[in-house]
Design a protein around this motif. Sequence first.
Motif, PDB file in Angstrom:
ATOM      1  N   ALA A  64       0.837  -1.206   0.000  1.00  0.00           N
ATOM      2  CA  ALA A  64       0.000   0.000   0.000  1.00  0.00           C
ATOM      3  C   ALA A  64       0.870   1.253   0.000  1.00  0.00           C
ATOM      4  O   ALA A  64       0.521   2.258  -0.633  1.00  0.00           O
ATOM      5  N   GLY A  65       2.022   1.169   0.652  1.00  0.00           N
ATOM      6  CA  GLY A  65       2.932   2.307   0.722  1.00  0.00           C
ATOM      7  C   GLY A  65       3.497   2.730  -0.626  1.00  0.00           C
ATOM      8  O   GLY A  65       3.835   3.891  -0.821  1.00  0.00           O
ATOM      9  N   PHE A  66       3.624   1.807  -1.567  1.00  0.00           N
ATOM     10  CA  PHE A  66       4.107   2.205  -2.892  1.00  0.00           C
ATOM     11  C   PHE A  66       2.966   2.316  -3.906  1.00  0.00           C
ATOM     12  O   PHE A  66       3.189   2.488  -5.092  1.00  0.00           O
ATOM     13  N   GLY A  67       1.729   2.252  -3.414  1.00  0.00           N
ATOM     14  CA  GLY A  67       0.581   2.520  -4.278  1.00  0.00           C
ATOM     15  C   GLY A  67      -0.176   1.326  -4.789  1.00  0.00           C
ATOM     16  O   GLY A  67      -1.126   1.477  -5.564  1.00  0.00           O
ATOM     17  N   ALA A  68       0.211   0.133  -4.381  1.00  0.00           N
ATOM     18  CA  ALA A  68      -0.495  -1.065  -4.843  1.00  0.00           C
ATOM     19  C   ALA A  68      -1.827  -1.214  -4.116  1.00  0.00           C
ATOM     20  O   ALA A  68      -1.956  -0.857  -2.947  1.00  0.00           O
ATOM     21  N   GLU A  69      -2.791  -1.752  -4.825  1.00  0.00           N
ATOM     22  CA  GLU A  69      -4.037  -2.153  -4.186  1.00  0.00           C
ATOM     23  C   GLU A  69      -3.802  -3.510  -3.548  1.00  0.00           C
ATOM     24  O   GLU A  69      -3.203  -4.397  -4.163  1.00  0.00           O
ATOM     25  N   VAL A  70      -4.257  -3.680  -2.321  1.00  0.00           N
ATOM     26  CA  VAL A  70      -4.035  -4.918  -1.578  1.00  0.00           C
ATOM     27  C   VAL A  70      -5.374  -5.564  -1.256  1.00  0.00           C
ATOM     28  O   VAL A  70      -6.320  -4.889  -0.861  1.00  0.00           O
ATOM     29  N   VAL A  71      -5.428  -6.875  -1.448  1.00  0.00           N
ATOM     30  CA  VAL A  71      -6.585  -7.656  -1.021  1.00  0.00           C
ATOM     31  C   VAL A  71      -6.086  -8.617   0.054  1.00  0.00           C
ATOM     32  O   VAL A  71      -5.183  -9.415  -0.190  1.00  0.00           O
ATOM     33  N   MET A  72      -6.652  -8.493   1.239  1.00  0.00           N
ATOM     34  CA  MET A  72      -6.283  -9.394   2.325  1.00  0.00           C
ATOM     35  C   MET A  72      -7.020 -10.720   2.148  1.00  0.00           C
ATOM     36  O   MET A  72      -8.234 -10.742   1.943  1.00  0.00           O
ATOM     37  N   THR A  73      -6.260 -11.782   2.195  1.00  0.00           N
ATOM     38  CA  THR A  73      -6.808 -13.119   2.013  1.00  0.00           C
ATOM     39  C   THR A  73      -6.591 -13.941   3.271  1.00  0.00           C
ATOM     40  O   THR A  73      -5.861 -13.550   4.173  1.00  0.00           O
ATOM     41  N   SER A  74      -7.188 -15.101   3.285  1.00  0.00           N
ATOM     42  CA  SER A  74      -7.104 -15.999   4.425  1.00  0.00           C
ATOM     43  C   SER A  74      -5.709 -16.612   4.554  1.00  0.00           C
ATOM     44  O   SER A  74      -5.044 -16.888   3.549  1.00  0.00           O
ATOM     45  N   SER A  75      -5.305 -16.872   5.761  1.00  0.00           N
ATOM     46  CA  SER A  75      -4.028 -17.567   5.978  1.00  0.00           C
ATOM     47  C   SER A  75      -4.164 -19.062   5.697  1.00  0.00           C
ATOM     48  O   SER A  75      -3.180 -19.793   5.743  1.00  0.00           O
ATOM     49  N   ASP A  76      -5.374 -19.510   5.381  1.00  0.00           N
ATOM     50  CA  ASP A  76      -5.605 -20.925   5.075  1.00  0.00           C
ATOM     51  C   ASP A  76      -5.184 -21.312   3.657  1.00  0.00           C
ATOM     52  O   ASP A  76      -5.110 -22.507   3.342  1.00  0.00           O
ATOM     53  N   ALA A  77      -4.927 -20.320   2.792  1.00  0.00           N
ATOM     54  CA  ALA A  77      -4.528 -20.629   1.414  1.00  0.00           C
ATOM     55  C   ALA A  77      -3.204 -21.392   1.433  1.00  0.00           C
ATOM     56  O   ALA A  77      -2.238 -20.966   2.045  1.00  0.00           O
ATOM     57  N   ARG A  78      -3.182 -22.533   0.748  1.00  0.00           N
ATOM     58  CA  ARG A  78      -1.984 -23.383   0.752  1.00  0.00           C
ATOM     59  C   ARG A  78      -0.966 -22.993  -0.310  1.00  0.00           C
ATOM     60  O   ARG A  78       0.194 -23.410  -0.238  1.00  0.00           O
ATOM     61  N   ASN A  79      -1.408 -22.197  -1.282  1.00  0.00           N
ATOM     62  CA  ASN A  79      -0.496 -21.809  -2.363  1.00  0.00           C
ATOM     63  C   ASN A  79      -1.054 -20.564  -3.053  1.00  0.00           C
ATOM     64  O   ASN A  79      -2.135 -20.082  -2.727  1.00  0.00           O
ATOM     65  N   GLY A  80      -0.282 -20.056  -4.026  1.00  0.00           N
ATOM     66  CA  GLY A  80      -0.694 -18.857  -4.737  1.00  0.00           C
ATOM     67  C   GLY A  80      -1.970 -19.028  -5.519  1.00  0.00           C
ATOM     68  O   GLY A  80      -2.773 -18.095  -5.641  1.00  0.00           O
ATOM     69  N   THR A  81      -2.192 -20.215  -6.048  1.00  0.00           N
ATOM     70  CA  THR A  81      -3.418 -20.476  -6.813  1.00  0.00           C
ATOM     71  C   THR A  81      -4.648 -20.345  -5.924  1.00  0.00           C
ATOM     72  O   THR A  81      -5.641 -19.720  -6.309  1.00  0.00           O
ATOM     73  N   GLU A  82      -4.589 -20.905  -4.728  1.00  0.00           N
ATOM     74  CA  GLU A  82      -5.720 -20.782  -3.798  1.00  0.00           C
ATOM     75  C   GLU A  82      -5.925 -19.340  -3.370  1.00  0.00           C
ATOM     76  O   GLU A  82      -7.051 -18.881  -3.212  1.00  0.00           O
ATOM     77  N   ARG A  83      -4.831 -18.603  -3.198  1.00  0.00           N
ATOM     78  CA  ARG A  83      -4.935 -17.195  -2.822  1.00  0.00           C
ATOM     79  C   ARG A  83      -5.610 -16.400  -3.957  1.00  0.00           C
ATOM     80  O   ARG A  83      -6.472 -15.557  -3.718  1.00  0.00           O
ATOM     81  N   CYS A  84      -5.246 -16.689  -5.201  1.00  0.00           N
ATOM     82  CA  CYS A  84      -5.869 -16.012  -6.350  1.00  0.00           C
ATOM     83  C   CYS A  84      -7.335 -16.398  -6.496  1.00  0.00           C
ATOM     84  O   CYS A  84      -8.163 -15.559  -6.871  1.00  0.00           O
ATOM     85  N   ALA A  85      -7.666 -17.645  -6.211  1.00  0.00           N
ATOM     86  CA  ALA A  85      -9.066 -18.074  -6.260  1.00  0.00           C
ATOM     87  C   ALA A  85      -9.888 -17.310  -5.233  1.00  0.00           C
ATOM     88  O   ALA A  85     -11.040 -16.926  -5.499  1.00  0.00           O
ATOM     89  N   GLU A  86      -9.296 -17.068  -4.088  1.00  0.00           N
ATOM     90  CA  GLU A  86      -9.988 -16.290  -3.059  1.00  0.00           C
ATOM     91  C   GLU A  86     -10.212 -14.853  -3.533  1.00  0.00           C
ATOM     92  O   GLU A  86     -11.282 -14.284  -3.335  1.00  0.00           O
ATOM     93  N   VAL A  87      -9.220 -14.273  -4.177  1.00  0.00           N
ATOM     94  CA  VAL A  87      -9.361 -12.923  -4.740  1.00  0.00           C
ATOM     95  C   VAL A  87     -10.489 -12.906  -5.770  1.00  0.00           C
ATOM     96  O   VAL A  87     -11.310 -11.988  -5.779  1.00  0.00           O
ATOM     97  N   ALA A  88     -10.536 -13.911  -6.631  1.00  0.00           N
ATOM     98  CA  ALA A  88     -11.583 -13.981  -7.650  1.00  0.00           C
ATOM     99  C   ALA A  88     -12.970 -14.004  -7.003  1.00  0.00           C
ATOM    100  O   ALA A  88     -13.908 -13.392  -7.516  1.00  0.00           O
ATOM    101  N   ALA A  89     -13.088 -14.694  -5.874  1.00  0.00           N
ATOM    102  CA  ALA A  89     -14.374 -14.752  -5.172  1.00  0.00           C
ATOM    103  C   ALA A  89     -14.690 -13.415  -4.492  1.00  0.00           C
ATOM    104  O   ALA A  89     -15.851 -13.005  -4.442  1.00  0.00           O
ATOM    105  N   LEU A  90     -13.671 -12.738  -3.985  1.00  0.00           N
ATOM    106  CA  LEU A  90     -13.867 -11.462  -3.299  1.00  0.00           C
ATOM    107  C   LEU A  90     -14.123 -10.308  -4.269  1.00  0.00           C
ATOM    108  O   LEU A  90     -14.761  -9.316  -3.906  1.00  0.00           O
ATOM    109  N   LEU A  91     -13.598 -10.429  -5.493  1.00  0.00           N
ATOM    110  CA  LEU A  91     -13.729  -9.372  -6.511  1.00  0.00           C
ATOM    111  C   LEU A  91     -14.397  -9.945  -7.763  1.00  0.00           C
ATOM    112  O   LEU A  91     -13.739 -10.150  -8.783  1.00  0.00           O
ATOM    113  N   PRO A  92     -15.679 -10.218  -7.697  1.00  0.00           N
ATOM    114  CA  PRO A  92     -16.348 -10.825  -8.860  1.00  0.00           C
ATOM    115  C   PRO A  92     -16.464  -9.840 -10.018  1.00  0.00           C
ATOM    116  O   PRO A  92     -16.283  -8.639  -9.855  1.00  0.00           O
TER     117      PRO A  92
END
Length: 118
Positions: A64-92
Amino acid sequence: MSVLIAIPARYASSRYPGKPLVILRGRDGEKTLIRRSWEAATAVSGVARVVVATDDSRIADHAAGFGAEVVMTSSDARNGTERCAEVAALLPGFDLVVNLQGDAPLTPPWFVEGLIAA
């Protein structure tokens, strides 16, 4: 077509904890790995939105300090793919979500543009 690039970034790597916040030197000075990855993503043409997806406040605050938009995801994501899937669900509403790994700052924009076109 509406495209979102999600950059998964976690602090708690078993092999290299804190890797997204490591400083890399380059022609344009010193920047963190996550910043270089975000800059690579924002250089891709035809993308509606770029977000850093993390479960860690240190990464979120830095991004956020350098201007990026941040989406906070669950710590349960086991890998980057799961983290991106969570983003897809949060930002339909996107036709395509591209997972651009947070440790891939040298990915050329034309490569991602070709992926999107395909």
